[in-house]
Write an enzyme that holds these catalytic residues in place. Structure first.
Site, PDB file in Angstrom:
ATOM      1  N   ILE A  50      49.611  52.374  53.668  1.00 67.93           N
ATOM      2  CA  ILE A  50      49.311  51.800  54.975  1.00 67.93           C
ATOM      3  C   ILE A  50      50.211  50.584  55.106  1.00 67.93           C
ATOM      4  O   ILE A  50      50.378  49.815  54.150  1.00 67.93           O
ATOM      5  CB  ILE A  50      47.810  51.439  55.143  1.00 67.93           C
ATOM      6  N   ALA A  51      50.839  50.447  56.266  1.00 69.81           N
ATOM      7  CA  ALA A  51      51.759  49.331  56.465  1.00 69.81           C
ATOM      8  C   ALA A  51      51.771  48.929  57.927  1.00 69.81           C
ATOM      9  O   ALA A  51      51.651  49.772  58.819  1.00 69.81           O
ATOM     10  CB  ALA A  51      53.176  49.722  56.023  1.00 69.81           C
TER      11      ALA A  51
ATOM     12  N   GLU B  26      44.530  52.615  46.118  1.00 68.48           N
ATOM     13  CA  GLU B  26      44.899  51.624  45.119  1.00 68.48           C
ATOM     14  C   GLU B  26      45.800  50.613  45.789  1.00 68.48           C
ATOM     15  O   GLU B  26      46.517  50.929  46.736  1.00 68.48           O
ATOM     16  CB  GLU B  26      45.568  52.256  43.907  1.00 68.48           C
TER      17      GLU B  26
ATOM     18  N   ASN C 167      47.449  41.472  46.642  1.00 64.18           N
ATOM     19  CA  ASN C 167      47.895  41.875  47.970  1.00 64.18           C
ATOM     20  C   ASN C 167      46.847  41.415  48.989  1.00 64.18           C
ATOM     21  O   ASN C 167      45.656  41.668  48.812  1.00 64.18           O
ATOM     22  CB  ASN C 167      48.051  43.400  48.018  1.00 64.18           C
TER      23      ASN C 167
ATOM     24  N   TYR D 277      40.412  45.756  53.015  1.00 67.75           N
ATOM     25  CA  TYR D 277      39.685  46.884  52.431  1.00 67.75           C
ATOM     26  C   TYR D 277      38.237  46.511  52.124  1.00 67.75           C
ATOM     27  O   TYR D 277      37.317  47.270  52.415  1.00 67.75           O
ATOM     28  CB  TYR D 277      40.380  47.392  51.169  1.00 67.75           C
TER      29      TYR D 277
END
Length: 158
Positions: free
Chosen positions: A81-82, A115, A120, A126
């Site tokens: 995901i970005a 993961e 990060n 999350y």
């Protein structure tokens, strides 16, 4: 007095013809020093596999971000995901993550996994979305200078 309404975010399915956009976002979003980004060949290789889904987040003509996931039976994994830095802080990552959860739930998945590199900033996203840390992979990521970074494994039961 005129005001310009913000361009709405649209999340839609992408495919092999979206790889240029995916790579542009990945190059801008992932710091090379951590070794988290995938190559074009890795992305192209997984896209045709059963259960793999690429989602693109668009604001007008601009690609704001993407997610790549795969589902096998009742398990799904968020592979990537970005969000492009130009769209950071706009809710794009949250919308992509919520769409991943909703799509996988509709497809019959009950266990979601991902993961992420320890440290990060996405870990907070999350956790705020219900994922829990369930494990650690020591020295999982290798940066461009050879430095190693741990990965956190996270899960959400839906």
């Amino acid at each position: 007095m005129s005001s310009t309404a913000p361009v709405p975010l649209v999340v839609e399915r992408g495919g092999g013809d979206s790889l240029d956009d995916v790579m542009d976002v990945m190059t801008a979003a992932f710091d090379r020093r951590f070794g988290e980004a995938w190559t074009r060949a890795q992305c192209a290789g997984i896209l045709p596999m059963a259960g793999v889904t690429l989602m693109l987040a668009r604001r007008g003509d601009e690609i704001a971000g993407f997610s790549l996931a795969r589902r096998i039976l009742d398990e799904a994994e968020l592979l990537l995901i970005a969000v492009h830095p130009d769209h950071a802080g706009t809710g794009t990552g949250t919308q992509l993550l919520k769409r991943f959860i909703a799509d996988q739930q509709m497809a019959g998945a009950h266990n979601l996994h991902l993961e992420v590199r320890d440290g990060n900033p996405a870990v907070r996203l999350y956790r705020n979305t219900g994922f829990d840390i369930i494990g650690r992979r020591s020295n999982y990521y290798r940066g461009t200078d050879g430095e190693r970074f741990d990965a956190l494994t996270m899960a959400l039961r839906i």
